[in-house]
Design an enzyme around this catalytic site. Sequence first.
Site, PDB file in Angstrom:
ATOM      1  N   CYS A   1      43.350  49.335  42.683  1.00  0.00           N
ATOM      2  CA  CYS A   1      43.461  47.861  42.767  1.00  0.00           C
ATOM      3  C   CYS A   1      44.521  47.336  41.813  1.00  0.00           C
ATOM      4  O   CYS A   1      44.378  46.223  41.258  1.00  0.00           O
ATOM      5  CB  CYS A   1      42.121  47.175  42.503  1.00  0.00           C
ATOM      6  SG  CYS A   1      40.858  47.614  43.669  1.00  0.00           S
TER       7      CYS A   1
ATOM      8  N   ASP B   1      40.385  39.268  30.817  1.00  0.00           N
ATOM      9  CA  ASP B   1      39.683  40.134  31.761  1.00  0.00           C
ATOM     10  C   ASP B   1      39.156  41.308  30.950  1.00  0.00           C
ATOM     11  O   ASP B   1      39.904  42.225  30.584  1.00  0.00           O
ATOM     12  CB  ASP B   1      40.658  40.597  32.860  1.00  0.00           C
ATOM     13  CG  ASP B   1      40.050  41.677  33.757  1.00  0.00           C
ATOM     14  OD1 ASP B   1      38.927  42.136  33.469  1.00  0.00           O
ATOM     15  OD2 ASP B   1      40.716  42.060  34.742  1.00  0.00           O
TER      16      ASP B   1
ATOM     17  N   LYS C   1      29.971  48.177  34.938  1.00  0.00           N
ATOM     18  CA  LYS C   1      30.911  49.022  34.181  1.00  0.00           C
ATOM     19  C   LYS C   1      30.379  49.319  32.784  1.00  0.00           C
ATOM     20  O   LYS C   1      30.980  50.062  32.022  1.00  0.00           O
ATOM     21  CB  LYS C   1      32.279  48.346  34.098  1.00  0.00           C
ATOM     22  CG  LYS C   1      32.919  48.207  35.489  1.00  0.00           C
ATOM     23  CD  LYS C   1      34.379  47.966  35.426  1.00  0.00           C
ATOM     24  CE  LYS C   1      34.956  47.495  36.746  1.00  0.00           C
ATOM     25  NZ  LYS C   1      35.210  48.577  37.696  1.00  0.00           N
TER      26      LYS C   1
ATOM     27  N   HIS D   1      44.686  44.032  37.279  1.00  0.00           N
ATOM     28  CA  HIS D   1      43.872  44.386  38.445  1.00  0.00           C
ATOM     29  C   HIS D   1      44.069  43.276  39.492  1.00  0.00           C
ATOM     30  O   HIS D   1      44.320  42.119  39.124  1.00  0.00           O
ATOM     31  CB  HIS D   1      42.404  44.435  37.995  1.00  0.00           C
ATOM     32  CG  HIS D   1      41.432  44.958  38.998  1.00  0.00           C
ATOM     33  ND1 HIS D   1      40.927  44.193  40.024  1.00  0.00           N
ATOM     34  CD2 HIS D   1      40.852  46.171  39.112  1.00  0.00           C
ATOM     35  CE1 HIS D   1      40.067  44.912  40.725  1.00  0.00           C
ATOM     36  NE2 HIS D   1      39.999  46.129  40.198  1.00  0.00           N
TER      37      HIS D   1
ATOM     38  N   GLN E   1      37.124  46.352  31.504  1.00  0.00           N
ATOM     39  CA  GLN E   1      37.146  47.695  30.901  1.00  0.00           C
ATOM     40  C   GLN E   1      37.024  47.620  29.384  1.00  0.00           C
ATOM     41  O   GLN E   1      36.942  48.664  28.723  1.00  0.00           O
ATOM     42  CB  GLN E   1      38.449  48.424  31.264  1.00  0.00           C
ATOM     43  CG  GLN E   1      38.709  48.585  32.748  1.00  0.00           C
ATOM     44  CD  GLN E   1      37.732  49.558  33.423  1.00  0.00           C
ATOM     45  OE1 GLN E   1      37.094  50.377  32.770  1.00  0.00           O
ATOM     46  NE2 GLN E   1      37.617  49.453  34.730  1.00  0.00           N
TER      47      GLN E   1
HETATM   48  C1  PLP Z   1      40.502  45.605  34.621  1.00  0.00           C
HETATM   49  C2  PLP Z   1      39.592  45.193  35.735  1.00  0.00           C
HETATM   50  N1  PLP Z   1      39.501  43.909  36.083  1.00  0.00           N
HETATM   51  C3  PLP Z   1      38.700  43.492  37.058  1.00  0.00           C
HETATM   52  C4  PLP Z   1      37.929  44.370  37.782  1.00  0.00           C
HETATM   53  C5  PLP Z   1      37.056  43.865  38.868  1.00  0.00           C
HETATM   54  O1  PLP Z   1      35.706  44.113  38.562  1.00  0.00           O
HETATM   55  P1  PLP Z   1      34.568  43.904  39.646  1.00  0.00           P
HETATM   56  O2  PLP Z   1      35.005  44.640  40.860  1.00  0.00           O
HETATM   57  O3  PLP Z   1      33.352  44.494  39.001  1.00  0.00           O
HETATM   58  O4  PLP Z   1      34.449  42.440  39.881  1.00  0.00           O
HETATM   59  C6  PLP Z   1      37.998  45.729  37.483  1.00  0.00           C
HETATM   60  C7  PLP Z   1      37.276  46.721  38.283  1.00  0.00           C
HETATM   61  O5  PLP Z   1      37.662  47.851  38.393  1.00  0.00           O
HETATM   62  C8  PLP Z   1      38.836  46.148  36.415  1.00  0.00           C
HETATM   63  O6  PLP Z   1      38.920  47.429  36.069  1.00  0.00           O
END
Ligand code: PLP
Length: 408
Positions: A365, A201, A227, A124, A204
């Site tokens: 993203c 990270d 999430k 991401h 998900q």
């Molecule tokens: C794999 C992953 N990493 C990071 C993020 C970023 O999360 P946030 O926007 O809640 O900070 C997301 C959000 O979609 C994600 O799916």
Amino acid sequence: MSALNVQKLRQDFPNLGLKVYGKPLVYLDNAATTFKPQCVIDAVSQYYAQGTSNVHRGVHFLTEQATKDFEGSRQSVQQFLNAKSAQEIIFTRGTTESINLVAQSFGRTFLKAGDEIVISHMEHHSNIVPWQILCQQAGCILKAAPMNEKGELIWDEFIRLLTPKTRLVSIVYVSNSLGTVNPVVQIIKEAHSRGIPVLVDGAQAVTYGPVDVQALDCDFFAFSGHKIFGPTGIGILYGKQKLLESMPPYQGGGDMISSVTFAKTTYNVLPYKFEAGTPAVAEVIGLGAALNYVQAIGLENMAAHKKELLLYGTKVLTSIPGVRMIGTAKEKSSVLSFVVEGIHPHDLGTIVDQEGVAIRTGHHCTQPTMDFFKVPATARASLAFYNTKEELDILGKAIYKAKEVFHA
Ligand SMILES: Cc1ncc(COP(=O)(O)O)c(C=O)c1O
């Protein structure tokens, strides 16, 4: 058959009763954000209606109550991740801020020019850009481990990138745009055998199944409350205590200090050293309620139901002529990314929306991932434990409708 009484559990989520364009809403955008159960909504509104107060300040009744609830949520997170200590749980605004905190505090302290950070091609943007910023500031180098046509990490290539110059591996556990589940246990083992710390990270991953940071032995783990059926604006950074103690504060302000004079400021102990300013009190309390809710249902039960949905949804989609799945890893979470020949994903998203079906369309993203698969965007149905096979049938019908409209 899944052990969940999905129809009964759906009643916990007011949003699931919505109608759009006069049709029952089919919400398949759970990787973007999840709906909130009534207990989370109640916990947040209870704080605002009957318990508003700042935390860690003063001695009056309300502030003590708010502090107790706030710190109680920290313990819920500790228990949820099986962290050794609540001091290892830092409240942030979300996964993004958690990763930026590590990049700026750990990265700027311990990385120097020429040092390398290894990520993967399927990250991401929030696990790419903070490292690029750090690289500009510190002169270090970002390397992305490649993936194959299924969207799986190419193991040998990943291992090849771990060199004596590697100072950090930062890797997505479950990809939001492909659904790929990365072998983080092995990744952490390999990195540690070379003395390299690992950030996971987990945005998900927390809804994929139970997470145990001690069993994983990761050095940092980041996730977002929204999430996992909690409020927006709240996230977690888990870090091993020794590492967190060795890192300087990320931001300065109230609550993160022990004493301040114009000559010298000393910092508060963990976790407060990293929590400058008034925190997101209501959101923290809501996150605690969300974690208690998912644990009462059981993450394994949710995972089993979603696995069934993933298989069913894959069948529904692949039986439609012209559908190409993007992300077909052997280990996959309940994310169905796809393109339909002759229809731009945005057009598809608009047509299925008219049928009451909410899917995500775009690059999610993850632009480097889209570039790899040579698509500008995908349509993505991402499933939660409250989704049903009937909803996937409705998605299938809506795609046929779009094909009719576009003669595709
Ligand atoms: C794999 C992953 N990493 C990071 C993020 C970023 O999360 P946030 O926007 O809640 O900070 C997301 C959000 O979609 C994600 O799916």
